[in-house]
Design a protein around this motif. Structure first.
Motif, mmCIF file in Angstrom:
data_model
loop_
_atom_site.group_PDB
_atom_site.id
_atom_site.type_symbol
_atom_site.label_atom_id
_atom_site.label_comp_id
_atom_site.label_asym_id
_atom_site.label_seq_id
_atom_site.Cartn_x
_atom_site.Cartn_y
_atom_site.Cartn_z
ATOM 1 N N LEU A 1 4.263 -8.816 71.265
ATOM 2 C CA LEU A 1 3.790 -7.772 72.199
ATOM 3 C C LEU A 1 3.663 -8.388 73.570
ATOM 4 O O LEU A 1 3.017 -9.420 73.756
ATOM 5 C CB LEU A 1 2.424 -7.235 71.744
ATOM 6 C CG LEU A 1 1.865 -6.090 72.584
ATOM 7 C CD1 LEU A 1 2.682 -4.807 72.363
ATOM 8 C CD2 LEU A 1 0.398 -5.837 72.216
ATOM 9 N N TYR A 2 4.341 -7.745 74.517
ATOM 10 C CA TYR A 2 4.270 -8.205 75.900
ATOM 11 C C TYR A 2 3.401 -7.231 76.684
ATOM 12 O O TYR A 2 3.630 -6.023 76.650
ATOM 13 C CB TYR A 2 5.657 -8.310 76.493
ATOM 14 C CG TYR A 2 5.655 -8.671 77.956
ATOM 15 C CD1 TYR A 2 4.929 -9.780 78.421
ATOM 16 C CD2 TYR A 2 6.351 -7.899 78.878
ATOM 17 C CE1 TYR A 2 4.923 -10.099 79.760
ATOM 18 C CE2 TYR A 2 6.357 -8.230 80.224
ATOM 19 C CZ TYR A 2 5.621 -9.343 80.663
ATOM 20 O OH TYR A 2 5.595 -9.660 81.997
ATOM 21 N N TYR B 1 -1.578 -0.553 82.756
ATOM 22 C CA TYR B 1 -1.232 -1.570 81.783
ATOM 23 C C TYR B 1 -0.046 -1.105 80.952
ATOM 24 O O TYR B 1 -0.055 0.026 80.452
ATOM 25 C CB TYR B 1 -2.416 -1.875 80.851
ATOM 26 C CG TYR B 1 -3.574 -2.547 81.563
ATOM 27 C CD1 TYR B 1 -3.555 -3.909 81.804
ATOM 28 C CD2 TYR B 1 -4.688 -1.805 81.974
ATOM 29 C CE1 TYR B 1 -4.616 -4.513 82.453
ATOM 30 C CE2 TYR B 1 -5.748 -2.399 82.623
ATOM 31 C CZ TYR B 1 -5.699 -3.788 82.859
ATOM 32 O OH TYR B 1 -6.727 -4.395 83.511
ATOM 33 N N HIS B 2 0.937 -1.992 80.791
ATOM 34 C CA HIS B 2 2.132 -1.707 79.998
ATOM 35 C C HIS B 2 2.121 -2.573 78.758
ATOM 36 O O HIS B 2 2.025 -3.797 78.845
ATOM 37 C CB HIS B 2 3.405 -1.972 80.813
ATOM 38 C CG HIS B 2 3.532 -1.136 82.035
ATOM 39 N ND1 HIS B 2 4.198 0.091 82.068
ATOM 40 C CD2 HIS B 2 3.070 -1.309 83.325
ATOM 41 C CE1 HIS B 2 4.149 0.589 83.274
ATOM 42 N NE2 HIS B 2 3.454 -0.236 84.070
ATOM 43 N N LEU B 3 2.256 -1.972 77.599
ATOM 44 C CA LEU B 3 2.301 -2.682 76.317
ATOM 45 C C LEU B 3 3.672 -2.444 75.687
ATOM 46 O O LEU B 3 4.024 -1.283 75.397
ATOM 47 C CB LEU B 3 1.200 -2.197 75.366
ATOM 48 C CG LEU B 3 -0.232 -2.651 75.683
ATOM 49 C CD1 LEU B 3 -0.819 -1.762 76.806
ATOM 50 C CD2 LEU B 3 -1.117 -2.535 74.455
ATOM 51 N N GLU B 4 4.467 -3.505 75.535
ATOM 52 C CA GLU B 4 5.846 -3.402 75.068
ATOM 53 C C GLU B 4 5.967 -4.078 73.710
ATOM 54 O O GLU B 4 5.633 -5.253 73.559
ATOM 55 C CB GLU B 4 6.788 -4.046 76.082
ATOM 56 C CG GLU B 4 8.250 -3.960 75.667
ATOM 57 C CD GLU B 4 9.145 -4.619 76.690
ATOM 58 O OE1 GLU B 4 10.316 -4.840 76.399
ATOM 59 O OE2 GLU B 4 8.635 -4.966 77.804
ATOM 60 N N ASN B 5 6.425 -3.282 72.706
ATOM 61 C CA ASN B 5 6.632 -3.819 71.360
ATOM 62 C C ASN B 5 8.008 -4.473 71.301
ATOM 63 O O ASN B 5 9.034 -3.818 71.440
ATOM 64 C CB ASN B 5 6.532 -2.679 70.333
ATOM 65 C CG ASN B 5 6.672 -3.219 68.902
ATOM 66 O OD1 ASN B 5 6.758 -4.422 68.685
ATOM 67 N ND2 ASN B 5 6.679 -2.305 67.941
ATOM 68 N N GLY C 1 10.793 -5.411 65.506
ATOM 69 C CA GLY C 1 11.444 -4.305 64.796
ATOM 70 C C GLY C 1 10.478 -3.546 63.927
ATOM 71 O O GLY C 1 10.904 -2.745 63.086
ATOM 72 N N LEU C 2 9.185 -3.770 64.112
ATOM 73 C CA LEU C 2 8.170 -3.124 63.302
ATOM 74 C C LEU C 2 7.280 -2.251 64.180
ATOM 75 O O LEU C 2 7.153 -2.479 65.387
ATOM 76 C CB LEU C 2 7.312 -4.176 62.584
ATOM 77 C CG LEU C 2 8.067 -5.160 61.679
ATOM 78 C CD1 LEU C 2 7.095 -6.228 61.173
ATOM 79 C CD2 LEU C 2 8.719 -4.427 60.519
ATOM 80 N N VAL C 3 6.612 -1.286 63.549
ATOM 81 C CA VAL C 3 5.619 -0.473 64.258
ATOM 82 C C VAL C 3 4.372 -1.310 64.421
ATOM 83 O O VAL C 3 3.873 -1.907 63.458
ATOM 84 C CB VAL C 3 5.324 0.826 63.483
ATOM 85 C CG1 VAL C 3 4.216 1.618 64.158
ATOM 86 C CG2 VAL C 3 6.590 1.663 63.350
ATOM 87 N N GLN C 4 3.870 -1.387 65.677
ATOM 88 C CA GLN C 4 2.713 -2.216 65.958
ATOM 89 C C GLN C 4 1.461 -1.339 65.963
ATOM 90 O O GLN C 4 1.418 -0.298 66.624
ATOM 91 C CB GLN C 4 2.850 -2.891 67.319
ATOM 92 C CG GLN C 4 3.978 -3.897 67.386
ATOM 93 C CD GLN C 4 3.547 -5.228 66.836
ATOM 94 O OE1 GLN C 4 2.466 -5.328 66.235
ATOM 95 N NE2 GLN C 4 4.381 -6.237 67.000
ATOM 96 N N PRO D 1 8.949 0.389 67.421
ATOM 97 C CA PRO D 1 9.778 -0.795 67.776
ATOM 98 C C PRO D 1 10.575 -0.549 69.048
ATOM 99 O O PRO D 1 11.207 0.500 69.198
ATOM 100 C CB PRO D 1 10.713 -0.957 66.575
ATOM 101 C CG PRO D 1 9.998 -0.296 65.435
ATOM 102 C CD PRO D 1 9.227 0.845 66.032
ATOM 103 N N GLY D 2 10.463 -1.492 69.976
ATOM 104 C CA GLY D 2 11.192 -1.405 71.235
ATOM 105 C C GLY D 2 10.594 -0.453 72.231
ATOM 106 O O GLY D 2 11.090 -0.344 73.350
ATOM 107 N N ALA D 3 9.488 0.265 71.850
ATOM 108 C CA ALA D 3 8.891 1.247 72.743
ATOM 109 C C ALA D 3 7.833 0.605 73.612
ATOM 110 O O ALA D 3 7.366 -0.512 73.341
ATOM 111 C CB ALA D 3 8.289 2.398 71.923
ATOM 112 N N GLU D 4 7.461 1.322 74.670
ATOM 113 C CA GLU D 4 6.473 0.798 75.622
ATOM 114 C C GLU D 4 5.401 1.855 75.796
ATOM 115 O O GLU D 4 5.684 3.041 75.932
ATOM 116 C CB GLU D 4 7.134 0.488 76.954
ATOM 117 C CG GLU D 4 6.169 -0.060 77.989
ATOM 118 C CD GLU D 4 6.871 -0.402 79.296
ATOM 119 O OE1 GLU D 4 6.251 -0.289 80.346
ATOM 120 O OE2 GLU D 4 8.079 -0.788 79.245
ATOM 121 N N GLN D 5 4.144 1.433 75.790
ATOM 122 C CA GLN D 5 2.998 2.352 75.936
ATOM 123 C C GLN D 5 2.260 1.998 77.220
ATOM 124 O O GLN D 5 2.044 0.811 77.497
ATOM 125 C CB GLN D 5 2.064 2.196 74.723
ATOM 126 C CG GLN D 5 0.914 3.133 74.738
ATOM 127 C CD GLN D 5 1.326 4.564 74.445
ATOM 128 O OE1 GLN D 5 2.198 4.838 73.630
ATOM 129 N NE2 GLN D 5 0.735 5.530 75.164
#
Length: 1102
Positions: free
Chosen positions: A984-985, A1004-1008, A1011-1014, A1040-1044
């Protein structure tokens, strides 16, 4: 009188052993008897009883036994010891007679053979004629006997045989002829010996009872000296005393008591040395004394061979030497006592003849044997006997006896390392050879020992030996030896009077004039006549008139010293050589040639002095006065020559100096001084002169003090002194990897053109090999040196240089490593010069060396930091970080950073285009320049890996007004770094600063990145400096690969550098990822400005 008269009898010198006669053995035709004889005699071991066996016939005639006296009253003995007594008991009269007879106990003809055996025993007893010799019988049997007591027949018949032969049971032996024959015989030896009864002294020794024998001999020796001695029996008493003393000394050595033997011998000599006897026969006493010392020396030497240890101060050589001394005294006495008138001859009839051909008693006179009265019975016979002894003594070769004794002594002193004693005795041997007219051996010995006496400077002894050697060489017609010894006898080593030196010098001149010299004094007249004939033959012979004498082995009357005036000479100046010659003879002497031989023989022609008047006589005055040597005056002869240019750097040595005496038309001799100086005595004389505190005599300017002349036997030819200057201009120290400039300025100070100038520059040879590999030199400063460039540039052509002109040549040196290195600048050229009227081309050179220190120009420090400038031990995939470069100057000179760049490896990417931030920067000593680059790493395999970063390239140069410097490109390898993946970045977007009581939006940006759901839990820690609005605690899922995104409004309450509210992030699927790690990517502080005045929103208003 023959020399053998004084020899000890062989039966006295031998070791007495018992004599046993064996009869009844046929050793020629009977094999059994031969085996028995061999078992008795052959290969007897040392542990067996020493016995002398002889096979004799049964009816052998033994010496008759005299009738014994019943009383010795009024008995006058005729002598002490008969000459045949010892031989009779050693070899003629047996102590035991053993009869061998073949008879077995069960022989069928026992009675007949018993009678035959008894008859043979009776024949043996009859032949012994009443002597006390024992008789034994040995029965040779074929069968092995039974043990005693078991064979009754054998016991009975043995008793019967003993009765028939009149023998005791102990005198009958049985010898079975079996395989154990030798063992039976060894047992028999012991039984035979125990039956002997010997008389006093000699008989005890025969029994090997040496202790009792020694006691009896000592008693006998005392009794001999108690006899009343007078001229008629003096010789007999001394003879017997010598015999008994010999026995005592021999037994003492045998008992390993050498000090007792030496004490006995000294006592013997003290008792007998004054018992001379008849004055007319005094030579007999010295002959007897000589024999005593010789015999003791032989005993001493024999004991040493058997294991006795001698020492340097007590060895047989001293006794042989004393024996030779008495032999020499004997020879002198013969010359005094035996010099009769020419008409006196040997008396007739011969008074020394005896009816039996030998003396009855040792030490008695042949003409009055058995006479014991004080007065001789016939005075006329006494005179005739003395005359006969004197005449015979004259014919004895005394010199041979003396030489033999001296030779024995020399061998002993050589063995025990007594060199001076050996030399002293060799001189005496040489003189004896001279008296014996064996001049060849005399000269050989004397010449051998003269070397030692010359070395040790025994001038008086050397003079005496030289006189004898000169006589020998004259009598043999040896021209070279005669010249050599004459030169020594007239020189400084001789102590002869001046008149004798003068006579010898005149004879020497005669020999050099090819004339016959006058005879030497005190030579044998017959030998002189022969010598004169030899010398006449030498004069008539052609081709034997040239001789060479190596002076270092002798001390002639001419001395020489040759020296170069300097240890080195330049090629443009003449080489100067002086030769000093001095004579020590009584009269002036002229030489005809003086030549110096050098290591380069081409120069010998310039070092030659020769008399032009070759046809003149040696005694005629020379046209060149300086070729005449005046006694005691030193002559100096000067030579000079021009060295060849090819000899530059070479050494020229004086190999020899030759001085010719005489004429080539007559006879001449070359005195050859090897090395140009010195004879056998020069080294010590030079040392003494150096150590002497004696005030030196002042000499006039024209004269030379011989002792002050030093030796310089070699010189070096060196190049001409260069008249050019070589200057080196540079700015040390050198910096590693730069092209360091050194400007070489060559200026001529020559009067003529300096031709063919060549410069050799670079690293001086002979230094560490690592320096050779890390140093390059070039003439082109714009090119970059590599390993193909040499460390030394040889023979750089610079052309010609006229007087006053200069040449400037820049050189560039590339030093890869730090440290000190010595640089050489060698300038070689040639000029024309005139030396002693001779045109030569001189090769000159000048060397300049400089020690160059090489240092590093700067030091580079590299590190990886985060966006918050925190040091990173590892970086994370696709997360930006900074590469920091610090350049610290270590150069004493300013350095200019021309450019810098980063060449990244494939595992590194630059976020923006990297540009140099230090371009054009000039660093002084200890100053530092820094720059940074924003980088990131692409994804790696396996989650964690160490990757290369790339290279950092710095282009720089020395900033100098001295010379234009080239740019140096230095490549620095960047360090490896560990790269990790992170699930997680998290990063934040916020303004660069805030203001008190004004809203501060933060996103704040949280980037997974998996390849798993965090599943993420987020909480916000409040801060005293802020109020905020937004979710304080939340749980979310990130695909996976999404950003919140999460938005917060912070409301600053205080100004200054304030701590922001912190996010605590917990990854439920990755519990190993700590909250602290994720917080490193988020800002922790922000600067908050105070609230400004109305309408002023500028930064300055804050």
């Amino acid at each position: 009188m023959s020399p053998a008269q004084w020899d000890l009898p062989p039966e006295l010198c031998c070791r007495p052993v018992a004599f046993v006669a064996l009869t009844g053995l046929d050793v020629v035709y009977n094999a059994i008897h031969r085996a028995i004889w061999d078992a008795f005699c052959a290969n007897r071991r040392a542990d067996r009883v020493p016995i002398s066996f002889k096979v004799l016939p049964g009816d052998n005639e033994y010496p008759k036994c005299r009738t014994k006296r019943t009383s010795y009253e009024w008995y006058i003995p005729k002598g002490i010891l008969k000459t045949g007594w010892m031989n009779k008991h050693l070899n003629l009269v047996p102590a035991l007679v053993v009869l061998f007879y073949e008879l077995d106990w069960d022989d069928p003809q026992w009675k007949e053979k018993q009678s035959e055996c008894a008859t043979k025993v009776e024949i043996v007893r009859t032949s012994l004629q009443g002597r006390n010799t024992k008789v034994a019988v040995v029965l040779i049997q074929k069968k092995t006997p039974l043990p005693p007591g078991e064979d009754l027949v054998a016991s009975e018949r043995a008793s019967a045989l003993c009765g028939a032969c009149d023998l005791s049971g102990k005198s009958l032996f049985v010898l079975p002829h079996t395989d154990h024959l030798v063992g039976y015989i060894i047992r028999s030896d012991f039984l035979f010996l125990n039956k002997h009864q010997f008389k006093m002294g000699f008989f005890s020794e025969l029994k090997q009872d040496t202790q009792n024998a020694l006691k009896y001999y000592r008693t006998a020796y005392s009794l001999v000296h108690e006899l009343r001695a007078h001229e008629t029996n003096m010789l007999e008493i001394k003879t017997m005393a010598g015999f008994i003393n010999y026995k005592i000394c021999r037994l003492c050595f045998q008992h390993n008591t050498p000090l007792d033997a030496i004490a006995q011998f000294r006592k013997h000599i003290d008792l007998c040395k004054k018992k001379i006897g008849s004055a007319e026969l005094a030579f007999e006493h010295t002959a007897w004394m000589s024999k005593q010392f010789q015999s003791f020396g032989d005993l001493f030497d024999e004991a040493i061979k058997l294991g006795l240890t001698a020492i340097q101060t007590q060895n047989p050589g001293f006794y042989y030497q004393q024996a030779a001394y008495y032999a020499q005294e004997r020879k002198q006495q013969v010359g005094q006592l035996c010099s009769h008138e020419p008409g006196v001859g040997y008396p007739a009839p011969d008074p020394l003849e005896t009816t039996s051909g030998a003396l009855d008693f040792y030490g008695q006179r042949p003409w009055r044997q058995g006479h014991q009265s004080i007065d001789p019975p016939d005075s006329e016979k006494e005179k005739q006997g003395i005359l006969a002894l004197q005449v015979k003594e004259r014919d004895i070769p005394h010199s041979e006896l003396i030489i033999a004794l001296l030779s024995n002594a020399v061998a002993q002193f050589k063995k025990y390392k007594c060199p001076r004693m050996k030399s002293h005795l060799m001189v005496q041997m040489g003189e004896e050879y001279y008296h014996a007219k064996d001049y060849t051996k005399a000269l050989k010995l004397l010449d051998y020992v003269m070397c030692d006496y010359r070395t040790e400077r025994w001038w008086s002894l050397l003079t005496s030996i030289l006189c004898t050697a000169l006589k020998c060489s004259y009598l043999m017609g040896q021209v070279k030896d005669y010249i050599t010894y004459s030169m020594e006898l007239v020189g400084r080593a001789s102590i002869l009077p001046e008149e004798q030196k003068s006579r010898i010098e005149k004879n020497l001149i005669k020999v050099l004039m090819n004339e016959v010299p006058e005879p030497e004094p005190d030579c044998d007249p017959l030998s002189v006549k022969t010598a004169q004939s030899l010398w006449s033959d030498r004069i008539s012979l052609a081709g034997s008139n040239e001789f060479t004498i190596e002076v270092q082995d002798y001390v002639p009357f001419v001395q020489c010293k040759a020296k170069f005036l300097s240890p080195s000479f330049h090629i443009d100046e003449p080489v100067q050589l002086h030769v000093y010659v001095r004579a020590d003879c009584p009269h002036p002497v002229r030489f005809s040639k003086l030549c110096v031989s050098l290591s380069n023989q081409e120069y010998n022609q310039y070092c030659l002095l020769e008399d032009a008047s070759k046809g003149k006589d040696i005694l005629e005055p020379s046209t060149q006065e300086n070729m005449c040597l005046v006694p005691g005056k030193t002559r100096k002869y000067c030579f000079k020559f021009v060295a060849k240019t090819e000899d530059v750097g070479k050494k020229i040595e004086i190999t020899s100096v030759g001085l010719m005496l005489g004429r080539e038309t007559a006879r001449y001799v070359y005195l050859n001084w090897r090395g140009g100086w010195g004879d056998a005595a020069s080294s010590h004389e030079t040392l003494q002169a150096c150590r002497s505190f004696k005030k030196r005599t002042r000499f006039p300017e024209q004269q030379v003090d011989w002792d002050t002349v030093t030796i310089q036997s070699s010189t070096m030819i060196i190049s001409r002194v260069p008249k050019i200057s070589v200057q080196l201009t540079h700015e040390p120290p050198a910096l590693t990897n730069e092209m360091y400039c050194m400007i070489v300025t060559i200026q001529s100070g020559e009067d003529t053109v300096a031709k063919d100038i060549k410069l050799t520059a670079g690293l001086k040879p002979g230094q560490d090999a690592n320096l050779t590999q890390s140093t390059q030199i070039t003439l082109n400063g714009t090119e970059v040196c590599d390993d193909s460039h040499p460390a030394l540039l040889p023979d750089i052509p610079l052309g010609d240089l006229h007087p006053g002109q200069k040449i400037v040549k820049p050189l560039y040196i590339h030093c890869v490593s730090t440290g000190s290195r010595i640089l050489l600048f060698h300038v070689a050229y040639s000029v024309s010069a005139t030396v002693e009227g001779k045109d030569i081309t001189c090769k000159c050179h000048k060397d300049e060396t400089v020690t160059l220190e090489t240092v590093v120009p700067y030091e580079v420090a590299m590190k990886f930091v985060s966006s918050k400038f925190e040091h990173l031990e590892r970086v994370y995939v696709d997360i930006p970080f900074l590469l920091m470069m610090d350049i610290l100057s270590a150069s004493p000179w300013p350095i200019e950073l021309v450019n810098s760049e980063v060449q990244l490896a494939s595992s590194m990417n630059a976020i923006d285009q990297p540009q140099s931030q230090v371009e054009g920067v000039t660093l002084q000593t200890s100053e530092c320049a820094s720059e940074c680059f924003l980088l990131k790493c692409p994804p790696v395999q396996n989650g964690t890996s160490t990757v290369a970063s790339g290279h950092y390239i710095i282009s720089w140069k020395r900033k100098s007004t001295f010379a234009e410097t080239s740019v140096v490109r230095t490549i620095v390898t960047l360090p490896h770094v560990m790269v990790e993946n992170i699930p997680l970045y998290v990063h934040a977007e916020l303004p660069s600063f805030g203001r008190v009581r004004e809203s501060l939006p933060v996103r704040y940006h949280l980037e997974n990145r998996t390849g798993l759901v965090q599943d993420v839990e987020i909480t916000v820690e409040p801060s005293d400096a802020f109020m905020f609005s937004g979710l304080k605690q939340v749980r979310m899922r990130i695909l996976p690969g999404a950003e919140q995104e999460m938005l917060y409004n912070f409301y600053p309450l205080m100004a200054g550098y304030q701590v922001l509210p912190q996010l605590n992030i917990n990854l439920l699927r990755f519990p190993n990822i700590s909250n602290q790690l994720l917080r490193r990517f988020l800002p922790s502080r922000i600067f908050v400005k105070p609230q400004g005045r109305n309408g002023d929103t500028s930064i300055e208003a804050a």
